[in-house]
Structure formats: structure tokens, C-alpha cells
Write an enzyme that holds these catalytic residues in place. Structure first.
Site, PDB file in Angstrom:
ATOM      1  N   GLU A 188       0.826  -1.208   0.000  1.00 42.02           N
ATOM      2  CA  GLU A 188       0.000   0.000   0.000  1.00 42.02           C
ATOM      3  C   GLU A 188       0.865   1.265   0.000  1.00 42.02           C
ATOM      4  O   GLU A 188       0.493   2.278  -0.598  1.00 42.02           O
ATOM      5  CB  GLU A 188      -0.942   0.012   1.207  1.00 42.02           C
ATOM      6  N   LYS A 230      -2.347  10.201   1.561  1.00 38.63           N
ATOM      7  CA  LYS A 230      -3.771   9.893   1.701  1.00 38.63           C
ATOM      8  C   LYS A 230      -4.533  11.099   2.239  1.00 38.63           C
ATOM      9  O   LYS A 230      -5.678  11.341   1.857  1.00 38.63           O
ATOM     10  CB  LYS A 230      -3.979   8.675   2.600  1.00 38.63           C
ATOM     11  N   ASN A 248      -7.520   3.215  -5.421  1.00 36.90           N
ATOM     12  CA  ASN A 248      -7.882   1.834  -5.732  1.00 36.90           C
ATOM     13  C   ASN A 248      -6.942   1.192  -6.751  1.00 36.90           C
ATOM     14  O   ASN A 248      -7.225   0.086  -7.245  1.00 36.90           O
ATOM     15  CB  ASN A 248      -9.322   1.774  -6.261  1.00 36.90           C
TER      16      ASN A 248
END
Length: 362
Positions: A188, A230, A248
Site C-alpha cells: 500500500e 492519503k 484503488n
């Protein structure tokens, strides 16, 4: 060590802080600063995390409230279900939780998603705090207010947006994390850099030995940078109407692989595979260079992430994408790289494209 990142959403929908530290000592004060004065607190932790950290966290929570209940759930994606949520509702009701009560999530992304969903739906919504203890949850799952549970193996098919009141990250929890979970989180972090920050991607390559050794200063810097990526995205698009969809990248095929392999691979491992597979599609179309695609594969491999799906049924993976949440009519929003550090949405990737790369990779 202490760092504070404030998530500020449009019109102050639900502003909250991310606290990055190496102790639980500031947790009570951080909760007080949110303005919360709970009548009861429920600490939700899974059967892996509760034996390690619940006692220390509950000791701090008793400084805030004299009624603290440990709500333990079974560990693992297989238990991220409505049945587990029903069990939480039942125990909360038996303990007389009210709309002034607080849920606190202690654990990884599975626990955080379930706690947030229970908080979003119990009595039409109560506050919750995230204490993520895995690398993946610290940089991704705990931030942004996405909550939910799986349904018949499909990832997060039932859920709600419900912003946490606080995200409290104690990086010392990474010391007890299995190496495989560190690798899962790295997928991630690499993803965040690939879609938004070429310099951060190059930094990860340069600092790979220190990251693999989990050097505290390097880990803190890396987690902070990933959180800020983020932060920027969710502040601009809190409810995933546009830019937030870029997060995504790797997830459409990745989620389909997770279901097809019955969750034998971790979420991060599947996201890494999803990134490589969509990169191969865009390489074949000439929109991503082979040099960049190979470089990304090399970086994922350097962190011991799988670069080839093993024992995966291609037909099952493709069938699973048909139930993807990002599907509209007969198309799916795929996130693709234009180049390292820059991503966009593609709506013309077909099942034939997926089948071709899956068959060649598998």
C-alpha cells in the site's frame, strides 16, 4: 517522537487528527482533545492483538471513562462479516451503550473496518477512534472513513462512510507484527507513491535496506509520508466521487484474486499482484513503458512481495471482478499509471484484457 497530521474535509464535515508516536502515553489526552466525553467505551480487538496490547490500552482508557469493555472478535478476513457485527451489537446493547458511547478499534484493517461500521450503524451512529497496529492499517485502512464488512467473500460490499474522531498510531506495535504483514503494508505504501509521488517511490528504493530492517526513524518518516499522501486525497474527495478513486490502484484485480484464493494471500500481496497485472495491460497498450513496469516489479520483489499469482483460477478472478463496487453497467473503473507518480482512471479495460495477462502471468 511525535507528529500530528490534521485531516480537514470540505465544510468541516468531520475533521480529525492523525497522531504518529511511539507510545500509548498520549492517547488519553488525544481523545480529550477531540471533545469526546464518553459514558462508556468499547475496545474492539481481535484474538491476535488483544493479548498483546489490550491491557495497556484499557489502562489508558480508564483515565477517560470508568466503564471500559473489551469486545474481542476472531482474527482474520474470514470473520469480517455481518455475523461478527451482530455479535458486537448484542454485546454493546447488553452493556447499555448509548449514543454518547465510544468505540475504539485496536488492530489491523479488518478490525478497523468492522469497528467503524458498527459505530456508523449502532443507534444511527456513535463516534469511534482508530488505533491501527499493522503497517497496512496505519498508512491506509484507518484513514478516510471507509468502513464495512465482506459479503459472501466479496470485499467490503456492505459499508458506510463514517469518519473516525481520531487516528492514533503507535509505531512500536510494528515490533510484534509478522514479517508477512510488514510486506503487506509495503504494497500500500508503494501504491501511494506510484499514484502520487515519484520522489517518495525513489526514496523507498534508496532506503529499502533500512525499511527491511524496520529502523524506527525510517519507518516513522515513511509512515508519515504515506499518511500525508492519503490526507491530500481524502481532503479533496472525502466520499470517493473523483480523485479518491485513484487509491484503488491495484485493488480491482487484487480484490478478485483475494476471493479466488480464499484469502490465502494477504490484502497487500493481492494489491501488489493487481498493480502488476494492470501495469502489464497498459504496457501492452503502450501507455506505460516496459522499463517502468519492470522497475515496479523489481521494487515489489525487493520487499518479498509475490510477482506471480500461483494456483489462481483465471475464470474465477474475472468472474469476481463482475461484482466489483466500482462497476457501472458493463464497465469497471480501473486505475492505471500514466507514469510513475501519476495515475488516471480507465474505463475501457475488458475481460479479454484481464484474461490475456492473467493467463500469461499464471
Amino acid at each position: 517522537m511525535f507528529d500530528r497530521i490534521t485531516i480537514t474535509t470540505p465544510a468541516g464535515i468531520a475533521d480529525y487528527a492523525i497522531i504518529l508516536t511511539d507510545t500509548f502515553d498520549e492517547l488519553a489526552q488525544a481523545i480529550r482533545e477531540t471533545g469526546l466525553r464518553p459514558d462508556r467505551i468499547g475496545l474492539v480487538a481481535d484474538t491476535n492483538t488483544a493479548p498483546i496490547y489490550s491491557a495497556a490500552v484499557m489502562e489508558v482508557l480508564f483515565d477517560i471513562c470508568d466503564s471500559v469493555t473489551l469486545l474481542t472478535v476472531r482474527a482474520g478476513e474470514a470473520h469480517k462479516t455481518t455475523e461478527t457485527i451482530n455479535s458486537l451489537y448484542e454485546r454493546m446493547a447488553e452493556a447499555h451503550f448509548t449514543r454518547k458511547s465510544l468505540l475504539v478499534s485496536l488492530g489491523g484493517g479488518v478490525v478497523g473496518d468492522m469497528t467503524g461500521f458498527a459505530a456508523a450503524t449502532y443507534m444511527r451512529g456513535i463516534p469511534f477512534v482508530q488505533i491501527p497496529t499493522t503497517l497496512l492499517s496505519q498508512v491506509d485502512a484507518s484513514i478516510g472513513g471507509k468502513t464495512g464488512v465482506d459479503f459472501q467473500g466479496y470485499k467490503n460490499m456492505i459499508g458506510a462512510f463514517h469518519m473516525p474522531s481520531l487516528v492514533y498510531i503507535n509505531i512500536r506495535t510494528l515490533r510484534t507484527l509478522p514479517a508477512r504483514e510488514i510486506r503487506s503494508g509495503m504494497a500500500e505504501i508503494i501504491k501511494a507513491a506510484l499514484i502520487k509521488d515519484r520522489d517518495f517511490y525513489d526514496w523507498q528504493k534508496k532506503n529499502q535496506p533500512a525499511i527491511r530492517a524496520a529502523e524506527p526513524a525510517v519507518m516513522a518518516s515513511m509512515i508519515g509520508r504515506a499518511c500525508r499522501i492519503k490526507q491530500a486525497v481524502v481532503e479533496n474527495d472525502p466520499y470517493e466521487a473523483g480523485e479518491r478513486k485513484l487509491l484503488n490502484y491495484g485493488h480491482t484485480i487484487g480484490h478478485a484474486i483475494e476471493k479466488a484464493c480464499h484469502f490465502r494471500l494477504t490484502h497487500g500481496e493481492c494489491v501488489g499482484l493487481g498493480m502488476l497485472l494492470v501495469n502489464e495491460i497498459t504496457c501492452r497498450r503502450g501507455t506505460l513503458t516496459r522499463l517502468e513496469a519492470d522497475d515496479i516489479q523489481g521494487v515489489l520483489k525487493s520487499f518479498d512481495l509475490p510477482v506471480r499469482p500461483v494456483d489462481i483460477d483465471v475464470a474465477s478472478v474475472i468472474a469476481n471482478t463482475r461484482s466489483d463496487k466500482k462497476r457501472e453497467k458493463n464497465t469497471i473503473d480501473f486505475v492505471v499509471l500514466n507514469t510513475i507518480g501519476q495515475a488516471s482512471i480507465s474505463r475501457d479495460i475488458t475481460e479479454e484484457d484481464m484474461r490475456a495477462v492473467l493467463e500469461s502471468f499464471c
